[in-house]
Scaffold this active site. Sequence first.
Site, PDB file in Angstrom:
ATOM      1  N   ALA A   1       1.089  -1.415   0.223  1.00 32.66           N
ATOM      2  CA  ALA A   1       0.175  -0.188  -0.421  1.00 32.66           C
ATOM      3  C   ALA A   1       1.165   1.379   0.223  1.00 32.66           C
ATOM      4  O   ALA A   1       0.720   2.056  -0.513  1.00 32.66           O
ATOM      5  CB  ALA A   1      -0.527   0.307   1.608  1.00 32.66           C
ATOM      6  N   PHE A   2       2.315   1.436   0.417  1.00 30.72           N
ATOM      7  CA  PHE A   2       3.226   2.117   0.790  1.00 30.72           C
ATOM      8  C   PHE A   2       4.541   2.461   0.377  1.00 30.72           C
ATOM      9  O   PHE A   2       4.716   2.656   0.700  1.00 30.72           O
ATOM     10  CB  PHE A   2       3.337   2.666   2.614  1.00 30.72           C
ATOM     11  CG  PHE A   2       1.497   2.673   2.748  1.00 30.72           C
ATOM     12  CD1 PHE A   2       1.059   4.411   3.015  1.00 30.72           C
ATOM     13  CD2 PHE A   2       1.269   2.065   3.790  1.00 30.72           C
ATOM     14  CE1 PHE A   2       0.391   4.440   3.917  1.00 30.72           C
ATOM     15  CE2 PHE A   2       0.132   1.960   4.522  1.00 30.72           C
ATOM     16  CZ  PHE A   2      -0.630   3.362   4.579  1.00 30.72           C
ATOM     17  N   GLY A   3       4.472   1.455  -0.952  1.00 29.11           N
ATOM     18  CA  GLY A   3       5.986   0.836  -1.450  1.00 29.11           C
ATOM     19  C   GLY A   3       5.870   0.346  -2.518  1.00 29.11           C
ATOM     20  O   GLY A   3       4.637  -1.458  -2.869  1.00 29.11           O
TER      21      GLY A   3
ATOM     22  N   ASP B   1       1.658  -5.984  13.148  1.00 28.22           N
ATOM     23  CA  ASP B   1       1.592  -6.143  11.863  1.00 28.22           C
ATOM     24  C   ASP B   1       2.355  -7.078  11.529  1.00 28.22           C
ATOM     25  O   ASP B   1       2.367  -7.394  10.681  1.00 28.22           O
ATOM     26  CB  ASP B   1       0.948  -5.314  10.948  1.00 28.22           C
ATOM     27  CG  ASP B   1       0.780  -5.645   9.819  1.00 28.22           C
ATOM     28  OD1 ASP B   1      -0.948  -6.362   9.613  1.00 28.22           O
ATOM     29  OD2 ASP B   1       0.870  -5.464   8.818  1.00 28.22           O
TER      30      ASP B   1
END
EC number: 2.7.11.24
Length: 358
Positions: free
Chosen positions: A30-32, A141
């Site tokens: 999602a971020f990279g 997580d």
Amino acid sequence: MAEFVRAQIFGTTFEITSRYSDLQPVGMGAFGLVCSARDQLTNQNVAVKKIMKPFSTPVLAKRTYRELKLLKHLRHENVISLSDIFISPLEDIYFVTELLGTDLHRLLTSRPLEKQFIQYFLYQIMRGLKYVHSAGVVHRDLKPSNILVNENCDLKICDFGLARIQDPQMTGYVSTRYYRAPEIMLTWQKYDVEVDIWSAGCIFAEMLDGKPLFPGKDHVNQFSIITELLGTPPDDVINTIASENTLRFVKSLPKRERQPLRNKFRNADDSAIDLMERMLVFDPKKRITAAEALSHDYLAPYHDPTDEPVAEEKFDWSFNDADLPVDTWKIMMYSEILDYHNVEAGASGLEDGSVPAQ
């Protein structure tokens, strides 16, 4: 100045220093975007993670800053380590880390694991968690895809982007549902390092059985599946639920008795069942710690109390409650990157602390 080269990966521009060659896509989050590459300086294969639009919002800038600080601070054999970081001319941030060949999720979907591999992987997970927790960090997580493994079965925990301080008022849903501790689902607050132990217990069960232990379709179904195996939570746990709606929901469920884990894991050792039972406990304060798990009989073949280190100092979370504009986070990030290169240069014997040419 370092020389930068550009490459298109999945329609995304990778702008990296000429130190790295042979970019190959590995995964998209999602971020990279993560690529493998060859480090010309060390002649090693590495993972290069491009952080997408790190300065687009204060939330993303803070998240990137937090991940950078954590990667700089956490230095342990079972935790992924930073080997380089740079900002490209387009102001994208790139983290360079070790490259491990696969992850536990891929291993678990390809073949059953033999006992000695399960023991060794779980030992390394708990060894890493002992260190991370001693630094005052909760991963939050932990799941098979965040556990990297190489051809020698060396294991490293990665993706600390969601990690937070040990804070009694932590909020929100963060971890992938299957591995999420019940206190996150039930209270949305007051959780600590024990959530990682629950996640590790779910991963342990999956290594033994070859499939997820609690594959919930949604939060309600997830909790229901947990109670089918572990029974209804005790009253003292139920009474800690902060949300009235959640409390009503839990009290409306039929009472269930805990089922013996032996019934589900018929081929597992007694010591494996015992350790899992100590990890998958509703009351977080009664859950086994990472340090205690390392001393458990199941992990005896690998346990070495002289080689299970803790962090030298706690992680500094003083920035975490700050509500700052993007430009301030950017300045702080630049400062951290300069500090990283100065420390690395000093360790390389460059007396003036200048950043070595990339």
